[in-house]
Design an enzyme around this catalytic site. Structure first.
Site, PDB file in Angstrom:
ATOM      1  N   ASP A 169      52.227  37.033  23.305  1.00 28.99           N
ATOM      2  CA  ASP A 169      52.125  36.464  24.635  1.00 28.99           C
ATOM      3  C   ASP A 169      53.541  36.235  25.314  1.00 28.99           C
ATOM      4  OD1 ASP A 169      50.830  35.480  27.049  1.00 28.99           O
ATOM      5  OD2 ASP A 169      49.346  34.171  25.963  1.00 28.99           O
ATOM      6  N   GLU A 204      45.534  28.211  32.715  1.00 29.88           N
ATOM      7  CA  GLU A 204      46.201  27.891  31.458  1.00 29.88           C
ATOM      8  C   GLU A 204      46.900  26.821  31.683  1.00 29.88           C
ATOM      9  OE1 GLU A 204      48.841  31.011  29.542  1.00 29.88           O
ATOM     10  OE2 GLU A 204      48.815  31.910  31.447  1.00 29.88           O
TER      11      GLU A 204
HETATM   12  C1  BGC Z   1      48.383  34.098  28.947  1.00 36.83           C
HETATM   13  C2  BGC Z   1      47.926  35.729  28.741  1.00 36.83           C
HETATM   14  C3  BGC Z   1      47.915  36.389  29.693  1.00 36.83           C
HETATM   15  C4  BGC Z   1      49.865  36.822  29.918  1.00 36.83           C
HETATM   16  C5  BGC Z   1      50.244  37.469  30.942  1.00 36.83           C
HETATM   17  C6  BGC Z   1      49.898  34.295  29.129  1.00 36.83           C
HETATM   18  O1  BGC Z   1      50.602  32.993  29.687  1.00 36.83           O
HETATM   19  O2  BGC Z   1      48.314  33.072  27.903  1.00 36.83           O
HETATM   20  O3  BGC Z   1      46.293  35.419  28.674  1.00 36.83           O
HETATM   21  O4  BGC Z   1      47.894  37.687  29.642  1.00 36.83           O
HETATM   22  O5  BGC Z   1      50.183  35.234  30.244  1.00 36.83           O
HETATM   23  O6  BGC Z   1      50.236  37.049  32.191  1.00 36.83           O
END
Ligand code: BGC
Length: 579
Positions: free
Chosen positions: A273, A460
């Site tokens: 990630d 998130e």
């Molecule tokens: C998230 C992922 C995402 C990635 C790319 C991360 O912060 O946890 O779910 O795919 O960013 O943008």
């Protein structure tokens, strides 16, 4: 030998032959992902120092689909001009439709798809997402999220299908099949099961926190959707930000290599990630089994230099590097990128097409869960004299779509191609429809109030409740409660539509309302809600999470409530009324 095995064998031979020609720098290049606008030294792409490009929040690749394709074609040409001409993978956070492109079809978030219980529909939605993602130039999506949320305070609950392992498993299978087809080939887009593992099962639902489950519980409740993804050929798995019993998942060799790759038989790419290398232990993550690193936001140079030094000083074995590169090349060959590296312009008219939006509208309708319908106030009569629609969520596609919609954290604007709940009501009602955005106009003489309230968009980190940012709550705001009180006090019958990424504590509001609908985060086809309110279609949705009675229900919650026979929710998992 059957055909599948002989094709696999030829593919493996191609992978081995190419690998044998690669220098260490080129191998590390394949293991590197950057953003399309990232500052990278010199001409790293034509030097073979990059294997993949990501698009998510940030500058857009262009102003329309043709220019997005042109940008990715230009980057691909650079990669093809490198010594070995290995094509790039282009990945995107298309988590409910190609949601980074304004004008694409945006589906309900996974929690709403979980409510539909309709695997065929989930497969179709994924196939459409795949097609619209390809039409904007991608061959890889970072979806589906197959988490099992253990506490609804987690700000990513809506990215997951359900608190039920079994339901998530079924939806995962459908999603992987929809994105990739039966087998990765030039017509598929590569899917990613994420975030491995324990993302939704951290203590108190903290994003990137610690998951303290026993190995046995991880295996029983969190692993089955991954097994379903692997069995259906998922091309990639993304490692999770959380730690497991104190050890960051990115550096967790037991779960990534021993369990996922060796026991479960995953032969695709494990991608880190965001900035996984600098955040979670540098070369330890490669040794744990990460194959490709999102070396974004300034991580590029330190990652490539650090990994090279690690190989040269024996910290990382050549065998580990070769395994990672094999996995990446295998998927590039499977996707047919060596023969067909460029986006296909004939797909552009498919973006946001009428047929695609109709499937999304069906998903909206089937995702709605009717929790109360007093005196059968619903379905509404289209001929009712005067309807008042209340709440800013009623006429705002951004608010109705949640995070990962046009922007990472979502938006509160209407976006192109979308419809809203209000526009649907206006389309279907034969009488007068008034919009009272904040319940401030004095309408007493209305026959019914449709009050649309809920959460504002988040993704998130920002959406965690009780975490560091702590901007959200488990209940509705006083403002929104007042919308309902205002109309109740006038003696008007109230139908409440809740827009939210998780079940909220709404006991009092449900009590006050004549009808109450959990509508989750419907996405671009908000008018589908009106089609069910007026009875053109019935309610089909069933709760994908149990519904809480009080804030205390989520205080120390750690695990799916429907497993806990001692817990009495306001509505159990699976609940949902019909007409
Ligand atoms: C998230 C992922 C995402 C990635 C790319 C991360 O912060 O946890 O779910 O795919 O960013 O943008």
């Amino acid at each position: 030998m059957n055909k599948k095995h002989s094709t696999d064998k030829i593919l493996e031979q191609k992978v081995d032959a190419l690998l044998a020609m690669m220098t260490l720098d080129e191998k590390i290049g394949q293991m590197t992902q950057v953003r399309h606008f990232e500052e990278i030294p010199g001409d790293a792409i034509s030097n073979g120092a990059i294997g993949s490009i990501i698009h998510t929040e940030g500058p857009l690749p262009g102003s329309n689909a043709a220019s997005w394709q042109a940008t990715f074609t230009w980057l691909q040409k650079k990669a093809l001009s490198s010594r070995l001409g290995i094509p790039l993978l282009f990945g995107v956070d298309a988590v409910h439709g190609q949601n980074t492109y304004e004008g694409a079809t945006i589906f309900p978030h996974n929690i709403g798809l979980g409510a539909t219980r309709n695997t065929k529909l989930v497969e179709k939605a994924a196939a459409i997402t795949a097609q619209e993602s390809k039409a904007t130039g991608f061959n890889w999506v970072f979806s589906p999220c197959v988490a099992i949320p253990y506490n609804e305070k987690w700000g990513r609950v809506y990215e997951a299908f359900s608190e039920s392992t079994e339901l998530t498993e079924r939806m995962t299978r459908a999603s992987v099949l929809g994105h990739q087809g039966k087998r990765l080939d030039q017509n598929s887009i590569m899917a990613t099961a994420k975030h491995f593992i324990g993302d939704g099962a951290t203590d108190n639902g903290v994003e990137g926190g610690d998951c303290s489950l026993s190995q046995q519980e991880v295996r029983e409740r969190l692993l089955p959707p991954y097994q379903a993804a692997v069995d259906n050929g998922v091309g990639a798995v993304m490692a999770s930000f959380n730690s497991m019993a104190g050890l960051p998942m990115h550096a967790n060799k037991y779960w990534i290599t021993e369990v996922l790759k060796e026991s479960m038989g995953f032969n695709g790419i494990v991608v880190s990630d965001w900035k996984g290398y600098s955040r979670f232990g540098e070369n330890d993550i490669i040794n744990a089994g990460i194959d490709m690193v999102m070396a974004v936001d300034g991580d590029f140079v330190m990652y490539q230099e650090g990994l090279k030094a690690g190989v040269e000083n024996g910290q990382v074995s050549h065998a580990r590097i070769d395994d990672a590169v094999r996995r990446i090349l295998r998927q590039k060959y499977s996707l047919g990128l060596f023969e067909n590296p460029f986006p296909n312009s004939s797909l552009i008219p498919k973006i946001g097409s009428v047929e695609h939006r109709e499937v999304a509208r069906q998903a909206v309708r089937e995702s709605l869960v009717l929790l109360k319908n007093n005196e059968r106030i619903l379905p509404l009569d289209k001929n009712v004299g005067k309807i008042v629609v209340v709440g800013e969520h009623a006429d705002n596609a951004g608010l109705q779509s949640g995070g990962w919609s046009i922007h990472w954290q979502g938006s509160s604007e209407n976006y192109s191609g979308s419809t809203t709940i209000l526009s649907g009501i206006k389309r279907l009602a034969k009488g007068e429809v008034i919009y009272d955005i904040d319940a401030s106009s004095d309408h007493k003489d209305v026959d019914i109030a449709i009050i649309v309230i809920g959460e504002t968009p988040y993704a998130e980190l920002f959406g965690d409740i009780g975490g560091e940012i702590d901007a959200y709550q488990l209940t509705l705001t006083e403002n929104h409660k007042n919308y309902i009180n205002t109309y109740i006090n006038k003696g008007v019958k109230v139908v409440t539509v809740l827009i939210s990424g998780r079940p909220l504590v709404t006991t009092e509001i449900i009590h006050q309302s004549d009808a109450f609908i959990a509508a989750w985060l419907p996405g671009s086809e908000g008018d589908g809600i009106a089609e069910v309110l007026f009875g053109d279609y019935g309610f089909k949705g069933k709760l994908p999470h149990s519904w809480p009675k009080s804030v205390e229900d989520y205080q120390d919650k750690y695990g799916p409530n429907y497993w806990d026979s001692a817990y009495a929710p306001l509505f159990p998992f699976g609940y949902g009324l019909e007409y």
